[in-house]
Design an enzyme around this catalytic site. Structure first.
Site, short mmCIF file in Angstrom:
data_model
loop_
_atom_site.label_atom_id
_atom_site.label_comp_id
_atom_site.label_asym_id
_atom_site.label_seq_id
_atom_site.Cartn_x
_atom_site.Cartn_y
_atom_site.Cartn_z
N GLY A 343 0.82 -1.21 0.00
CA GLY A 343 0.00 0.00 0.00
C GLY A 343 0.86 1.26 0.00
O GLY A 343 1.90 1.30 -0.63
N GLU A 367 23.53 -3.74 -19.51
CA GLU A 367 24.05 -5.07 -19.91
C GLU A 367 23.22 -5.69 -21.02
O GLU A 367 22.97 -6.90 -21.02
CB GLU A 367 24.08 -6.00 -18.70
CG GLU A 367 25.24 -5.74 -17.78
CD GLU A 367 26.57 -6.05 -18.42
OE1 GLU A 367 26.60 -6.60 -19.55
OE2 GLU A 367 27.59 -5.71 -17.82
P1 TGC Z 1 27.91 -9.15 -33.91
O1 TGC Z 1 28.29 -9.03 -35.35
O2 TGC Z 1 26.66 -9.88 -33.56
O3 TGC Z 1 29.11 -9.76 -33.09
C1 TGC Z 1 30.46 -9.38 -33.27
C2 TGC Z 1 31.29 -10.61 -32.91
O4 TGC Z 1 31.10 -10.92 -31.54
C3 TGC Z 1 30.50 -12.23 -31.40
N1 TGC Z 1 29.51 -12.14 -30.33
C4 TGC Z 1 29.77 -12.56 -29.09
N2 TGC Z 1 30.85 -13.18 -28.58
C5 TGC Z 1 30.82 -13.49 -27.28
N3 TGC Z 1 29.76 -13.21 -26.49
C6 TGC Z 1 28.66 -12.58 -26.97
N4 TGC Z 1 27.65 -12.29 -26.15
C7 TGC Z 1 28.64 -12.22 -28.32
N5 TGC Z 1 27.74 -11.61 -29.14
C8 TGC Z 1 28.29 -11.57 -30.36
C9 TGC Z 1 29.89 -12.53 -32.74
O5 TGC Z 1 29.81 -13.93 -32.94
C10 TGC Z 1 30.90 -11.87 -33.67
O6 TGC Z 1 32.04 -12.72 -33.70
P2 TGC Z 1 32.94 -12.85 -35.04
O7 TGC Z 1 33.92 -13.92 -34.71
O8 TGC Z 1 31.99 -13.19 -36.14
O9 TGC Z 1 33.57 -11.49 -35.20
O10 TGC Z 1 27.91 -7.67 -33.32
P3 TGC Z 1 26.90 -6.50 -33.47
O11 TGC Z 1 27.70 -5.25 -33.60
O12 TGC Z 1 25.88 -6.81 -34.55
O13 TGC Z 1 26.19 -6.43 -32.01
C11 TGC Z 1 25.45 -7.42 -31.49
C12 TGC Z 1 24.74 -6.96 -30.21
C13 TGC Z 1 23.68 -5.90 -30.52
C14 TGC Z 1 24.05 -8.18 -29.64
C15 TGC Z 1 25.75 -6.40 -29.21
O14 TGC Z 1 26.33 -5.26 -29.66
C16 TGC Z 1 25.17 -6.15 -27.86
O15 TGC Z 1 25.17 -7.05 -27.01
N6 TGC Z 1 24.67 -4.89 -27.54
C17 TGC Z 1 24.26 -4.51 -26.20
C18 TGC Z 1 25.33 -3.63 -25.57
C19 TGC Z 1 25.48 -3.88 -24.11
O16 TGC Z 1 25.04 -4.87 -23.55
N7 TGC Z 1 26.21 -2.99 -23.43
C20 TGC Z 1 26.51 -3.18 -22.05
C21 TGC Z 1 27.52 -2.15 -21.57
S1 TGC Z 1 28.26 -2.54 -20.01
C22 TGC Z 1 27.03 -2.30 -18.89
O17 TGC Z 1 25.91 -2.06 -19.17
C23 TGC Z 1 27.43 -2.47 -17.48
S2 TGC Z 1 26.18 -2.28 -16.33
C24 TGC Z 1 27.04 -2.96 -15.10
C25 TGC Z 1 26.52 -2.94 -13.75
O18 TGC Z 1 26.51 -1.88 -13.09
O19 TGC Z 1 26.19 -4.05 -13.25
P1 FAD Z 2 19.52 2.74 -26.64
O1 FAD Z 2 20.50 1.79 -27.18
O2 FAD Z 2 19.53 4.14 -27.16
O3 FAD Z 2 18.09 2.15 -26.58
C1 FAD Z 2 16.91 2.95 -26.39
C2 FAD Z 2 15.70 2.03 -26.60
O4 FAD Z 2 15.70 1.53 -27.94
C3 FAD Z 2 15.71 0.79 -25.70
O5 FAD Z 2 14.41 0.47 -25.30
C4 FAD Z 2 16.25 -0.31 -26.61
O6 FAD Z 2 15.82 -1.61 -26.24
C5 FAD Z 2 15.63 0.11 -27.94
N1 FAD Z 2 16.43 -0.41 -29.08
C6 FAD Z 2 17.71 -0.14 -29.39
N2 FAD Z 2 18.07 -0.83 -30.49
C7 FAD Z 2 16.99 -1.53 -30.88
C8 FAD Z 2 16.72 -2.46 -31.94
N3 FAD Z 2 17.66 -2.80 -32.83
N4 FAD Z 2 15.47 -3.00 -32.03
C9 FAD Z 2 14.51 -2.69 -31.12
N5 FAD Z 2 14.70 -1.83 -30.10
C10 FAD Z 2 15.93 -1.28 -29.98
N6 FAD Z 2 27.65 0.96 -19.86
C11 FAD Z 2 28.98 0.69 -19.79
O7 FAD Z 2 29.67 0.61 -20.80
N7 FAD Z 2 29.59 0.50 -18.58
C12 FAD Z 2 28.91 0.58 -17.41
O8 FAD Z 2 29.50 0.40 -16.33
C13 FAD Z 2 27.52 0.90 -17.46
N8 FAD Z 2 26.82 1.04 -16.29
C14 FAD Z 2 25.51 1.47 -16.35
C15 FAD Z 2 24.83 1.79 -15.16
C16 FAD Z 2 23.53 2.25 -15.22
C17 FAD Z 2 22.83 2.61 -13.93
C18 FAD Z 2 22.85 2.37 -16.46
C19 FAD Z 2 21.43 2.83 -16.51
C20 FAD Z 2 23.51 2.07 -17.63
C21 FAD Z 2 24.86 1.64 -17.60
N9 FAD Z 2 25.57 1.39 -18.77
C22 FAD Z 2 26.91 1.08 -18.73
C23 FAD Z 2 24.97 1.67 -20.08
C24 FAD Z 2 24.03 0.57 -20.57
O9 FAD Z 2 24.74 -0.55 -20.96
C25 FAD Z 2 23.21 1.16 -21.72
O10 FAD Z 2 22.32 2.08 -21.14
C26 FAD Z 2 22.47 0.09 -22.50
O11 FAD Z 2 23.35 -0.72 -23.23
C27 FAD Z 2 21.42 0.69 -23.48
O12 FAD Z 2 21.97 1.73 -24.21
P2 FAD Z 2 21.22 3.16 -24.29
O13 FAD Z 2 20.92 3.58 -22.92
O14 FAD Z 2 22.06 4.04 -25.15
O15 FAD Z 2 19.84 2.87 -25.00
#
Ligand code: TGC
Ligand code: FAD
Length: 388
Positions: A343, A367
């Site tokens: 609530g 992530e």
């Molecule tokens: P793509 O062409 O699909 O892949 C490039 C190459 O990487 C391989 N690959 C992976 N390998 C290992 N693990 C994975 N999860 C992988 N995903 C793809 C892939 O096979 C390829 O390899 P190769 O040998 O052919 O070169 O790449 P893309 O540019 O099309 O991107 C794919 C996509 C969208 C899935 C990727 O960019 C992605 O995961 N985007 C999300 C970004 C993200 O998660 N950012 C996180 C930032 S850090 C953070 O948020 C920390 S919060 C931390 C906290 O406080 O806890």
């Molecule tokens: P965008 O990529 O701009 O996305 C905006 C919206 O569009 C989302 O709803 C998304 O799902 C949607 N979207 C994007 N692409 C597509 C698609 N192809 N099809 C359909 N929908 C789509 N990053 C680091 O590198 N290191 C860190 O330590 C880290 N810590 C973080 C801590 C916090 C508290 C937060 C909030 C974020 C952190 N991040 C970090 C960043 C985080 O990884 C990004 O915020 C995340 O990857 C999304 O990117 P963006 O915020 O630019 O959103």
């Protein structure tokens, strides 16, 4: 409030080894005794309790599943259970540990030189040095392949220009793992605090992850020696490999946040009297609690199974996407239902649930957003990419 007794409807404890249970129970006690008394104030003031960092180091949680260099060398399930218990405290505490462990120590351990490993890993394991991970940029979040941050070879070193945004631990970090575009593709670099031209700034006014440091990083002609490049970190794939480790931890962390919501809603519903009876006696309340318990049980099984696959070397990154996507989504739904059950008290920081609810909004985005993990799995099933 009496201490958390655990939540194990399906006797999942029978699937855990003694060592795994000891890790879980040790972190559980630590969170209850040392962290719970601090969190409400820190969340309200939007600060991180820095005094907790050496204690996390003493427990051996930083880099716990790495081997050598002062790291504990546990299995993946122990790491997951630790993330669960830390996040039962607060997502900010799990974030601190998982960024340090999975996004900084893991790349140094996997892609670093012997010199980098020997210098950084023991200090980071002890909590004496803190790291951050710079992948996301102001204009490139879900698509890090488009990054603009650039590293140019210059004699015996590199010059970095660009910026990173939303970086956990940025302002408190001694070292940043920075991903930058070079003439030979994306590479990983270690940029140390104090390097000329390297600045950090805090991101304020957050309604989520308030007890966590989130920062921007800027690089203006930052010169670093070749010895600060991670020699084996070549290509975006290496950055994505680090994300697998952190996403796996988040899939467990979300269970912890959901467990705390369950526990608080259960206690409250037995104590709160309306219409002359505890609200726990109403059928609608019971249905809500049954749904929460069922979802938490499914989350536990999914995370444990992926952990076992990881330990057996049979995992694929798509398994981790499913666990992160599902468990965060379900935890967020659970937090909203539990908030409603409390609530008006449910909107107060003192009752804990809204803190988890707000934090889980960040987990849904960072992530890899929920959408991105959906697309990763969609591509795996259909063999057609729907990213662009
Ligand atoms: P793509 O062409 O699909 O892949 C490039 C190459 O990487 C391989 N690959 C992976 N390998 C290992 N693990 C994975 N999860 C992988 N995903 C793809 C892939 O096979 C390829 O390899 P190769 O040998 O052919 O070169 O790449 P893309 O540019 O099309 O991107 C794919 C996509 C969208 C899935 C990727 O960019 C992605 O995961 N985007 C999300 C970004 C993200 O998660 N950012 C996180 C930032 S850090 C953070 O948020 C920390 S919060 C931390 C906290 O406080 O806890
Ligand atoms: P965008 O990529 O701009 O996305 C905006 C919206 O569009 C989302 O709803 C998304 O799902 C949607 N979207 C994007 N692409 C597509 C698609 N192809 N099809 C359909 N929908 C789509 N990053 C680091 O590198 N290191 C860190 O330590 C880290 N810590 C973080 C801590 C916090 C508290 C937060 C909030 C974020 C952190 N991040 C970090 C960043 C985080 O990884 C990004 O915020 C995340 O990857 C999304 O990117 P963006 O915020 O630019 O959103």
């Amino acid at each position: 409030m009496s201490k958390f007794q655990g939540l194990d409807f399906l006797r999942i404890d029978d699937l855990l080894s003694d060592e795994e249970k000891i890790t879980r129970d040790t972190v559980r006690r630590f969170v209850d005794d040392k962290f719970m008394p601090l969190i409400d104030d820190h969340f309200e003031k939007a600060t991180f309790p820095m005094e907790i960092i050496p204690k996390v180091g003493e427990l051996g949680l930083f880099g716990m599943k790495l081997h050598g260099y002062g790291c504990a060398g546990t299995n993946n399930v122990q790491y997951g259970l630790a993330c669960q218990e830390l996040e039962r405290g607060d997502s900010g505490l799990r974030s601190l540990m998982s960024v340090q462990s999975s996004l900084v120590m893991y790349p140094i351990h996997s892609f670093g030189s012997e010199e980098q490993k020997e210098y950084w890993l023991p200090r980071m394991a002890a909590g004496e040095k803190i790291g951050c991970f710079g992948l996301t940029e102001p204009d490139h979040g879900s698509d890090p392949a488009g990054m603009k941050t650039r590293a140019k070879k210059d004699g015996n070193g590199w010059v970095i220009n660009g910026s990173k945004l939303w970086i956990t631990n940025g302002d408190i970090a001694d070292v940043a793992v920075v991903w930058a575009r070079t003439d030979e593709g994306i590479k990983g670099f270690l940029v140390e605090k104090g390097a000329k031209g390297f600045l950090t700034f805090p991101i304020e006014k957050k309604m989520s992850l308030r007890a966590s440091v989130t920062s921007g990083l800027t690089f203006e002609d930052v010169r670093i020696p070749e010895s600060n490049r991670l020699p084996e970190a070549t290509g975006l794939k290496c950055a994505l490999m680090c994300l697998n480790e952190a996403r796996y931890g988040i899939s467990w962390g979300a269970i912890g946040a959901a467990m705390d919501c369950y526990d608080r809603a259960l206690r409250y519903s037995k104590e709160r009297i309306q219409f002359g009876k505890p609200i726990a006696s109403f059928q609608l309340t019971q249905r809500k609690m049954v749904k929460i318990l069922t979802e938490i049980s499914k989350m536990q099984l999914l995370a444990l199974h992926v952990g076992r696959l990881k330990d057996a070397g049979k995992w694929r990154h798509q398994h981790i996407s499913m666990a992160k996507m599902n468990n965060v989504n379900e935890a967020l739904k659970i937090a909203r239902v539990a908030r409603n059950m409390l609530g008006a008290y449910g909107i107060s920081i003192e009752y804990g649930v809204i803190r988890h609810m707000c934090n889980l909004e960040s987990l849904y985005t960072y992530e890899g957003t929920h959408d991105i993990h959906t697309l990763i799995l969609g591509e795996d099933i259909m063999k057609i990419s729907a990213f662009f």
